[in-house]
Design an enzyme around this catalytic site. Sequence first.
Site, PDB file in Angstrom:
ATOM      1  N   PHE A  23      65.587  31.470  43.841  1.00 28.66           N
ATOM      2  CA  PHE A  23      65.216  32.737  43.217  1.00 28.66           C
ATOM      3  C   PHE A  23      65.004  33.788  44.306  1.00 28.66           C
ATOM      4  CE2 PHE A  23      63.304  31.224  38.904  1.00 28.66           C
ATOM      5  CZ  PHE A  23      64.505  30.559  38.637  1.00 28.66           C
ATOM      6  N   GLU A  24      65.641  34.922  44.160  1.00 21.15           N
ATOM      7  CA  GLU A  24      65.533  35.988  45.146  1.00 21.15           C
ATOM      8  C   GLU A  24      65.244  37.314  44.455  1.00 21.15           C
ATOM      9  OE1 GLU A  24      68.908  36.041  47.769  1.00 21.15           O
ATOM     10  OE2 GLU A  24      68.890  33.875  48.049  1.00 21.15           O
TER      11      GLU A  24
END
Length: 598
Positions: free
Chosen positions: A384-385
Amino acid sequence: MDRVRSVLALCAATVLAVPGITALSSAARAADADLARNGGFEAGLDSWTCTAGSVVNSPVRSGGSALKATPAGSDNARCAQTVTVKPDSQYTLAGYVRGDYAYLGASGTGTTDVSTWTQSAPDWQRLTTTFRTGPSTSKVTIYTHGWYGTGAYHADDISLVGPGVDAGQPPAAPATPTVGTVTSTSVALSWPSVPGATGYAIHRNGTRIQSANGTSATVTGLSPSTAYSFQITAVNEAGESAKSPAVTATTTSGPGGDPADLPAHALVGYLHASFANGSGYTRMADVPGSWDVINLAFGEPTSTTSGDIRFSLCPATECPNVESDAEFKAAVKAKQAAGKKVLISIGGQNGQVQLTTTAARDTFVTSVSKIIDTYGLDGLDIDFEGHSLSLNADDTDFKNPKTPGIVNLISALKTLKAKYGDDFVLTMAPETFFVQLGYQYYGTGKWGGQDPRAGAYLPVIHALRDDLTLLHVQDYNSGPIMGLDNQYHSMGGADFHIAMTDMLLTGFPVAGDANNVFPPLRPDQVAIGMPATPNAGNGHVPSSETNKALDCLTKKTNCGSYTTHGTWPALRGLMTWSINWDRFGGWEFSKNFDNYFG
């Protein structure tokens, strides 16, 4: 991990106007004493509480040590200690400073709190001020600090001269402590109260590690299956007692998280399975045997908040040499037969995932399960970014998260782990912004204004630490990050990887709070994330620097200027973005890994 490059930076808070300061001066009487403890910082930070300070050997005004503290956008790098004083008495506070915007002051005087400052001191400059205590004042706090967002300041030879107070005698030593609940990473302790004690200190293996106001405490950040010796001391104004008799406790082994058939030293790589990214498409069957864990990039959501994750192979228009679904599935089985793990990686730069509702959480579990079952995969990688994870303003404790997107993600991952059992491989690939930056900043901060994403992975990692197979933080596309030495470290050499990995294996106080420590991970849970080539991302280092980092962390050699807090021969290995880029670069990254670990 991203298809191009993703750079996150922490925005500094607005610098406030410098307030007016009142400075006084007075000569000390001959019979007065210096009440400041460790004013020359010769005993490190003993007696001082600092938000962002460390002791340095140069420059110093006298002796061998001085304080260096670096303010940040929302932190003025304050160092303080509380001193016992006489009521209705005159005191002189003095000290030497250098740097920009250095302050010296006293609060809690019972009359008028005072401070003095200098805007610029290129060399040591003496600051001094005086105050009179109120008729019932018995304690004052003396402090030094810088100013928000400016450069580091230094302080040395701080003194508080005035009438002393007879503090009496230190308390007696406590009786033998009692061991309570023991886990793989913590030990609960309790002990009888000691007359005259105002607090207690816990010593682990002879070293003081934390304080307690009451007669119980839980020591965290321990390693599984390890014996520890604990002693307690009682504390009052006069000092610290002798140590109690020692008690020994052995932590438990801890459940799950480490598949028995994962190699002792593993090479992890991302395979561009759904796109080409300029490096060319690599078929699953053509991935060399060097790669122990292959993360398929990427599963992406149908919308940011849907939780509905989809994955398909790269279209032939973009990847002319793409295999068929049947060929891909057969290649996955062949890799697994050879002892390799193949995971679906969720997220990346374009795959923003926010599980803000329980409906999105449940859809996430269902859709990810479908991908795993369709392709016969071994587990899941969370990449997740961007804005996938952030903390609500009232979410301040990583051990007890409140933000729905984080709570739902933890729940979803635990559900998947329970569904597939102990052999389910769970890995995470956060950026440094979401993990190590948590040493300085956590969410919006006590006063607000910070980026709510700072440290936002910490509650997820902590909640899943017993289920987590690997954490491989992306040590690239990163701004400078402060290490446990309270110095900033930047990409480009072994130093950055050493400092960032040492934080994961040592543990660290979150947002500088010594009472809120993120416990260390097991070394077999940690791999170092690096770009395979200069094309793959900012922060690429040559193989020689990679090997220096491995030497330092596993053998404590070639460490350079950074001193690690341990030696971890069981460090799991390396992760890279990506297998495709390594092929583009002639397989230099994977060949070096094979040569290093044999």
